[in-house]
Design an enzyme around this catalytic site. Structure first.
Site, mmCIF file in Angstrom:
data_model
loop_
_atom_site.group_PDB
_atom_site.id
_atom_site.type_symbol
_atom_site.label_atom_id
_atom_site.label_comp_id
_atom_site.label_asym_id
_atom_site.label_seq_id
_atom_site.Cartn_x
_atom_site.Cartn_y
_atom_site.Cartn_z
ATOM 1 N N SER A 50 78.492 49.398 42.621
ATOM 2 C CA SER A 50 78.930 49.861 41.312
ATOM 3 C C SER A 50 79.919 48.843 40.754
ATOM 4 O O SER A 50 80.711 48.274 41.495
ATOM 5 C CB SER A 50 79.592 51.235 41.454
ATOM 6 O OG SER A 50 80.020 51.700 40.199
ATOM 7 N N GLU A 51 79.874 48.606 39.449
ATOM 8 C CA GLU A 51 80.645 47.510 38.859
ATOM 9 C C GLU A 51 82.148 47.622 39.115
ATOM 10 O O GLU A 51 82.863 46.626 39.085
ATOM 11 C CB GLU A 51 80.372 47.429 37.354
ATOM 12 C CG GLU A 51 80.830 48.668 36.581
ATOM 13 C CD GLU A 51 80.201 48.741 35.192
ATOM 14 O OE1 GLU A 51 79.137 48.144 34.988
ATOM 15 O OE2 GLU A 51 80.781 49.406 34.316
ATOM 16 N N ASN A 52 82.626 48.848 39.368
ATOM 17 C CA ASN A 52 84.051 49.020 39.635
ATOM 18 C C ASN A 52 84.412 48.679 41.080
ATOM 19 O O ASN A 52 85.494 49.030 41.538
ATOM 20 C CB ASN A 52 84.503 50.440 39.280
ATOM 21 C CG ASN A 52 83.736 51.516 40.009
ATOM 22 O OD1 ASN A 52 82.586 51.327 40.385
ATOM 23 N ND2 ASN A 52 84.352 52.668 40.218
ATOM 24 N N GLY A 53 83.520 48.017 41.783
ATOM 25 C CA GLY A 53 83.878 47.441 43.070
ATOM 26 C C GLY A 53 83.502 48.254 44.283
ATOM 27 O O GLY A 53 83.986 47.988 45.380
ATOM 28 N N SER A 92 84.096 42.122 42.304
ATOM 29 C CA SER A 92 82.882 42.876 41.995
ATOM 30 C C SER A 92 81.989 42.100 41.022
ATOM 31 O O SER A 92 80.767 42.041 41.194
ATOM 32 C CB SER A 92 83.249 44.239 41.396
ATOM 33 O OG SER A 92 82.084 44.980 41.136
#
Lengths: 224, 246
Positions: A50-53, A92
């Site tokens: 997920s882009e938030n890491g 990320s």
């Protein structure tokens, strides 16, 4: 979108998720794509990013077990799988730009047969909502798009050319809609699977670019 | 490291000296890591003509928590630098859009990974960098690009900050931080890019050395003020999101 023809939202997510290959690192965007992590794809080594890491998350957390500090791209509380890790945003997106994502799955307003897609700005809108879409679209190894085949007024979202500002050009490999599974070929869309209860002619009439069909066109197999 | 403690008594005190015209970044992605208490304190403090940096302006999820859209509504903001000026789903409008479309506030729309990297670069002494993101889109029109090894890249500049407001799970008095799960997001990057980083902390603040050196996510080098979040309702904590109607 209850009442629309063909597949429902989870079935569209399932259709895209079934195309994932063992060992892929998969990024899921907000909306229907996040539902791919609910799809039972058997005993495979898929890693959801997920882009938030968050690297290695699983299903949406069951009611009452949520960690309010653990979310996917859509802000839903998810769970971690064994082996999960958390990194900060620069790492990320380093994963993303560095080409370490095998496929990113995103929603869109429009997709073209040349593999362009548009998902950040509506016609005449000032500004828009980009999020991580442009980074992902430019740098993931593959882009899958999940979207309703037509708008509410019936015009096709699968087009010869996008008329909205694009997110990236020439990157879309597969498109899952409520009508089936499609591949942009440059000159049209090749239908790989059709939703139950639809005919090829119905799908062709709802598609804004030439539609071809694979031999012995499979009908989408619905889970459970 | 017997430096003086960075712990301050409360949120009001932590933001009291922030001048008009400051550039302030706000950590957080959805609820995790968002400095709700510092936002509320800044609403009360009233600094004006601010430039705000954040992933989003907030208000897309229910319940609505303190967000930077409220600072815009409060007339404190000249410009926002963010990845969303409009909602992901047009059916779920965010409050900021109305002010932006009416011309009451400026905005610079930046892809999320570029936003993160611009702050990382600012904190790491890199003035600018080339990225493949946004090439061929409206955002790249009229801007400097360069072909490197056959691929086109867009030039982006570092984004230095006056202040960073972030939230962490654990801190020691030197300012060493640990984040829990998705709290981390932009927060370590913003801390490195800011002249002054103010942190709201979930757990009771530990004496220096209370976090093992191997387990520190952000060094206290980058942290200037710490405030422990009191229990609700005095303190603001992440709430369970209400699902929207489909």
């Amino acid at each position: 979108m209850s009442g629309s023809k063909g597949l429902n939202r989870q079935q569209m997510a399932d259709l895209a998720a079934e195309q994932f290959q063992n060992g892929w690192v998969v990024n899921l965007g907000v909306g229907i794509p996040t539902m791919c992590s609910n799809t039972d794809i058997g005993d495979t080594d898929i890693v959801y990013h997920s882009e938030n890491g968050i690297i290695g998350y699983g299903q949406v957390a069951a009611e009452g077990t949520e960690d309010l500090n653990l979310v996917n791209a859509g802000g839903q509380n998810v769970t971690l799988k064994p082996g999960a890790a958390v990194v900060h945003h620069a790492d990320s997106f380093g994963i993303i730009r560095g080409g370490h994502i095998d496929v990113t799955v995103m929603g869109a307003y429009q997709v073209s047969c040349g593999g362009d897609f548009a998902n950040w700005k509506l016609k005449g809108q000032k500004g828009g909502g980009i999020g991580g879409a442009m980074d992902l679209a430019a740098c993931a190894k593959r882009v899958f798009i999940i979207l309703e085949h037509t708008t509410r007024d019936g015009s096709s979202r699968l087009m010869a050319a996008c008329d909205l500002p694009v997110t990236a050009r020439g990157v879309v490999k597969l498109v899952a809609t409520n009508f089936g599974l499609f591949e942009p070929t440059g000159t049209g869309f090749l239908m790989h699977q059709i939703a139950p209860g639809l005919t090829v002619d119905q799908v062709r009439a709802a598609t804004g670019a030439p539609l071809s069909v694979v031999d012995n066109l499979p009908v989408v197999r619905l889970a459970g | 490291m017997a430096a003086r403690s960075k712990v301050v008594g409360g949120f009001r005190e932590a933001v009291a000296d922030i001048p008009d015209g400051s550039t302030i970044a706000f950590g957080g992605f959805a609820m995790p890591g968002t400095p709700f208490n510092l936002i509320r304190a800044l609403l009360e403090q009233g600094a004006k003509r601010l430039t705000l940096v954040a992933n989003s302006t907030g208000g897309a999820q229910q319940p609505r928590m303190p967000d930077i859209g409220m600072l815009v509504e409060n007339g404190q903001v000249a410009k926002v630098i963010c990845a969303f000026t409009a909602a992901t789903r047009p059916t779920d409008p965010i409050p900021f859009t109305k002010y932006y479309e009416a011309g009451e506030v400026e905005a610079e729309l930046v892809p999320q990974g570029t936003l993160a990297e611009r702050m990382r670069a600012a904190g790491a002494g890199i003035p600018a960098f080339y990225t493949p993101t946004a090439v061929g889109t409206e955002l790249a029109e009229g801007r400097e690009t360069r072909v490197i090894n056959g691929r086109e890249y867009l030039l982006e500049y570092a984004l230095p900050l006056d202040y960073a407001f972030i939230r962490a799970a654990r801190a020691d008095t030197f300012g060493n931080l640990r984040f829990h799960r998705a709290q981390r997001n932009f927060n370590p990057l913003m801390a490195t890019a800011a002249k002054c980083t103010i942190v709201e902390v979930d757990e009771p603040i530990l004496p220096a050395g209370g976090i093992d050196a191997d387990d520190v996510h952000t060094s206290g080098l980058f942290v200037h003020r710490l405030v422990q979040v009191p229990p609700a309702p005095e303190g603001i904590w992440p709430a369970k999101r209400q699902e929207r109607r489909k």
